[in-house]
Design an enzyme around this catalytic site. Structure first.
Site, PDB file in Angstrom:
ATOM      1  N   HIS A 292      27.441   3.847  29.301  1.00 63.53           N
ATOM      2  CA  HIS A 292      27.015   2.618  29.801  1.00 63.53           C
ATOM      3  C   HIS A 292      28.072   1.959  30.106  1.00 63.53           C
ATOM      4  O   HIS A 292      28.123   1.276  31.398  1.00 63.53           O
ATOM      5  CB  HIS A 292      26.566   2.005  28.450  1.00 63.53           C
ATOM      6  N   GLU A 293      29.312   1.835  29.466  1.00 63.84           N
ATOM      7  CA  GLU A 293      30.542   1.113  29.973  1.00 63.84           C
ATOM      8  C   GLU A 293      31.179   1.723  31.298  1.00 63.84           C
ATOM      9  O   GLU A 293      31.857   1.111  32.220  1.00 63.84           O
ATOM     10  CB  GLU A 293      31.645   1.173  29.027  1.00 63.84           C
TER      11      GLU A 293
ATOM     12  N   HIS B 202      29.623   0.041  34.350  1.00 66.34           N
ATOM     13  CA  HIS B 202      30.425  -1.239  34.612  1.00 66.34           C
ATOM     14  C   HIS B 202      31.881  -1.078  35.350  1.00 66.34           C
ATOM     15  O   HIS B 202      32.128  -1.295  36.202  1.00 66.34           O
ATOM     16  CB  HIS B 202      30.541  -1.884  33.289  1.00 66.34           C
TER      17      HIS B 202
END
Length: 436
Positions: free
Chosen positions: A24-25, A28
């Site tokens: 997920h990170e 980003h």
């Protein structure tokens, strides 16, 4: 041995959780760097740092508590109206806003003026914030497809498990009637000579390969029909006279709608259940059903709080579809590995659990509320709308939308989420969801 497998299952789930958070990170991080935003930190977990290493502008690390993760970007919020970033108000609500604004600039270095998050165009900010949840969605789809098409899942098959002796309406069967009365006619399947263990290969001359097709064919038919079965290695043709009977309503995905009935063609047998690999189309259809169920569960979340409270503090039974946190999901992971099922099915079930977790992460983070990713996306879209509106009416550019002004709401939302998380944690510890 059971204890060892339970611990192993918990460890495997935690590893899957950490990979999901890191993935997920990474969404980003990669998009932020692609658009030239400086990212000082990329961390998996919270609390004390266990390990870290700095590469370029970014410190990469793992923290002690595997319950989340984050990246830190420079300039998440624009300066105030006076252009300053460190002004402090005596108002507690203004204080929240200004604290958030100051934190966004606390690591500002010379040259960072062109590397601030808020200076990027709205569509770029949307991509950066959407990339994290999108990575979870990609991982969920990949895991679901891998399990459905590679391992297969428990599904009804065209093999006969048992044959009904007589014709009983579904509502009567649901009410507990199982014995045949003298007035009940024999079932068409019994009259035709269908037996347990027969594998139906054709219906009325048309080849059959899956239960859903066979069920649809049976329900569309009343009157004479031929049934081709494979029995003891031989192909046998049976002749049945199907009748109209009350049967359970289907949901279109192979399941039944509880308490709802329709009248349709009836043969009278129970299909056996087996592990069946799904095709691409069937897999996407099942995933669509899973997404719909997950969305409905998210919508129904407030309604489930009272039952969750009773499960945590009053000893009420915990429902199988009760909300679970990370601790509860880890315990389920332990239960999965201790089940007396083939090893490949343990792995498949664990992968489905991790896939479901990733799907939940995607949906939850897309809520248009700060501090979630969806809140930042909503802010960027609102800014784009205002700027385009100003351009159409030839008004001055309104400038960036100050997401920091929404921080009081974000604190309230975070407080609600934290309270709910604590409630779920208590329920997961004292009255966990169990699987069999």
């Amino acid at each position: 041995m059971t204890t060892l497998m339970t611990v192993l299952g918990i460890v495997v789930f935690v590893i899957g959780l950490l990979i999901s958070i890191a993935w997920h990170e990474l969404g980003h991080l990669s998009t932020a760097k692609m658009f030239g935003i400086r990212v000082p930190q990329y961390m998996v977990g919270f609390g004390p740092t266990v390990w870290s290493r700095k590469k370029g502008d970014t410190e990469y690390g793992i923290k002690a508590v595997p319950l989340g993760g984050y990246i830190r970007m420079i300039g998440m919020f624009p300066p105030g109206d006076d252009g300053r970033i460190s002004a402090r108000s005596t108002s507690p609500w203004r204080g929240m806003i200004e604290d958030a604004r100051s934190a966004a600039f606390e690591e500002l270095q010379p040259g960072d003026e062109t590397r601030l998050f808020y200076t990027r165009k709205p569509w770029k900010r949307v991509i950066v914030m959407f990339a994290g949840p999108f990575m979870n969605l990609v991982l969920a789809v990949a895991l679901f497809l891998g399990v459905l098409m590679g391992f297969g899942i428990a599904s009804q098959t065209t093999t006969v498990s048992s044959v009904s002796d007589c014709v009983i309406s579904q509502s009567a069967a649901s009410a507990g009637k199982s014995a045949c009365a003298k007035s009940d006619p024999a079932s068409p399947a019994k009259q035709a000579g269908l037996k347990a263990g027969d594998r139906i290969t054709a219906f009325d001359g048309l080849p059959i390969t899956d239960w859903n097709t066979l069920q649809d064919d049976i329900r569309r038919t009343t009157g004479p029909a031929t049934i081709t079965v494979e029995r003891a290695g031989r192909s046998v043709v049976l002749h049945a006279d199907l009748i109209r009977n009350q049967v359970a309503k289907t949901d279109g995905s192979g399941g039944y709608v509880q308490g709802q009935y329709v009248y349709a063609g009836f043969l009278g047998f129970t299909p056996a259940t087996g592990i069946v690999q799904q095709g691409l189309g069937d897999s996407f259809q099942r995933m669509g059903g899973m997404v719909g169920t997950a969305v409905q569960s998210l919508v129904d979340l407030p309604e489930r709080v009272p039952a969750l409270w009773r499960s945590a503090f009053d000893g009420a039974p915990r429902q199988p579809d009760s909300p679970m946190g990370v601790v509860g999901a880890a315990r389920v992971g332990g239960d999965v590995f201790s089940l007396h099922i083939p090893p490949e099915q343990r792995i498949a079930t664990m992968l489905m659990l991790v896939a479901g977790f990733n799907l939940s992460l995607f949906l939850f983070n897309m809520l248009p509320l700060l501090p979630l990713d969806g809140g930042h996306i909503a802010g960027a879209l609102w800014e784009a709308f205002k700027r385009n509106l100003a351009r159409v009416f030839r008004r001055p550019d309104p400038g960036p939308f100050d997401v920091a002004k929404m921080m009081p709401v974000a604190y309230v939302v975070a407080g609600i989420f934290l309270s709910f998380t604590v409630l779920v944690l208590i329920a997961d510890v004292v009255n966990p969801v169990k699987i069999t």
